[in-house]
Design an enzyme around this catalytic site. Structure first.
Site, PDB file in Angstrom:
ATOM      1  N   VAL A 105      -0.862  -1.196  -4.141  1.00  0.00           N
ATOM      2  CA  VAL A 105      -1.061  -2.574  -4.595  1.00  0.00           C
ATOM      3  C   VAL A 105      -0.570  -3.412  -3.415  1.00  0.00           C
ATOM      4  O   VAL A 105       0.618  -3.494  -3.158  1.00  0.00           O
ATOM      5  CB  VAL A 105      -0.272  -2.868  -5.890  1.00  0.00           C
ATOM      6  CG1 VAL A 105      -0.407  -4.328  -6.273  1.00  0.00           C
ATOM      7  CG2 VAL A 105      -0.776  -1.972  -7.024  1.00  0.00           C
ATOM      8  N   PRO A 106      -1.501  -3.975  -2.653  1.00  0.00           N
ATOM      9  CA  PRO A 106      -1.252  -4.405  -1.267  1.00  0.00           C
ATOM     10  C   PRO A 106      -0.490  -5.716  -1.064  1.00  0.00           C
ATOM     11  O   PRO A 106      -1.051  -6.724  -0.652  1.00  0.00           O
ATOM     12  CB  PRO A 106      -2.658  -4.505  -0.693  1.00  0.00           C
ATOM     13  CG  PRO A 106      -3.502  -4.880  -1.863  1.00  0.00           C
ATOM     14  CD  PRO A 106      -2.888  -4.183  -3.039  1.00  0.00           C
ATOM     15  N   CYS A 107       0.820  -5.689  -1.291  1.00  0.00           N
ATOM     16  CA  CYS A 107       1.605  -6.900  -1.047  1.00  0.00           C
ATOM     17  C   CYS A 107       1.687  -7.220   0.446  1.00  0.00           C
ATOM     18  O   CYS A 107       1.979  -8.356   0.820  1.00  0.00           O
ATOM     19  CB  CYS A 107       2.997  -6.781  -1.651  1.00  0.00           C
ATOM     20  SG  CYS A 107       3.912  -5.351  -1.122  1.00  0.00           S
ATOM     21  N   HIS A 108       1.378  -6.245   1.291  1.00  0.00           N
ATOM     22  CA  HIS A 108       1.384  -6.507   2.743  1.00  0.00           C
ATOM     23  C   HIS A 108       0.264  -7.467   3.150  1.00  0.00           C
ATOM     24  O   HIS A 108       0.297  -8.008   4.244  1.00  0.00           O
ATOM     25  CB  HIS A 108       1.278  -5.200   3.532  1.00  0.00           C
ATOM     26  CG  HIS A 108       0.019  -4.423   3.265  1.00  0.00           C
ATOM     27  ND1 HIS A 108      -0.113  -3.574   2.183  1.00  0.00           N
ATOM     28  CD2 HIS A 108      -1.152  -4.369   3.941  1.00  0.00           C
ATOM     29  CE1 HIS A 108      -1.320  -3.026   2.205  1.00  0.00           C
ATOM     30  NE2 HIS A 108      -1.983  -3.499   3.259  1.00  0.00           N
TER      31      HIS A 108
END
Length: 162
Positions: A105-108
């Site tokens: 889940v791409p918080c980056h």
């Protein structure tokens, strides 16, 4: 003084109080109805299921669901996510810091408004950048995101949230 009441000037009669004009709020779409689907990349289906099954707060789940809409190779900003949610960038950052599903889940893919990388894994750079921002930079470059020599992400932030 009552909320929404205009202050009187010293030279105005004291018995006249004019109400302030009320702010007009236009309704915004609150998201899909139960029969609609949110357009997300196909590989995010399992992540959405993990988010839904988690025992996290409803706000955290909303933030993480929005992350799944950001396409690979794109970034968005804390401010854009918070504007969509009607929240604050700090609240969004706190939810991202608590993301147990990263990097799937791409918080980056969320950066500061000025294009700087911001924080990562709940840590902001203190003396230099540290390993966490190196990891964020590596993940973004691996997805094709361009970063200039000053460490700023190039391009327009993605804002197509549904």
């Amino acid at each position: 003084m009552a909320v929404g009441m205009k202050r009187k000037r010293a030279d105005e009669p004291t018995d006249i109080v004019a109400p302030l004009p009320q702010k007009v709020v236009k309704p915004s779409p609150k998201g899909p109805t139960s029969k609609e689907t949110i357009p997300v990349p196909e590989d995010m289906g399992p992540q959405l299921q993990r988010i839904a099954a988690s025992n996290r707060t409803p706000f955290e789940k909303k933030v993480w669901n929005l992350l799944c809409q950001i396409p690979r190779g794109s970034v968005s900003t804390y401010a854009l996510l918070s504007a969509h949610l009607g929240s604050s960038p700090r609240a969004v950052g706190n939810a991202l810091r608590r993301n147990p599903f990263a990097p799937e889940v791409p918080c980056h893919r969320v950066v500061a408004t000025g294009g700087t990388l911001g924080g990562f894994k709940g840590k902001w750079p203190k003396d230099g950048e540290g390993i966490t921002l190196d990891e964020k930079r590596r993940l973004l470059r691996g997805e094709g995101v361009k970063i200039d020599e000053k460490g700023r992400v190039l391009g327009t932030p993605w804002s197509g949230f549904v």
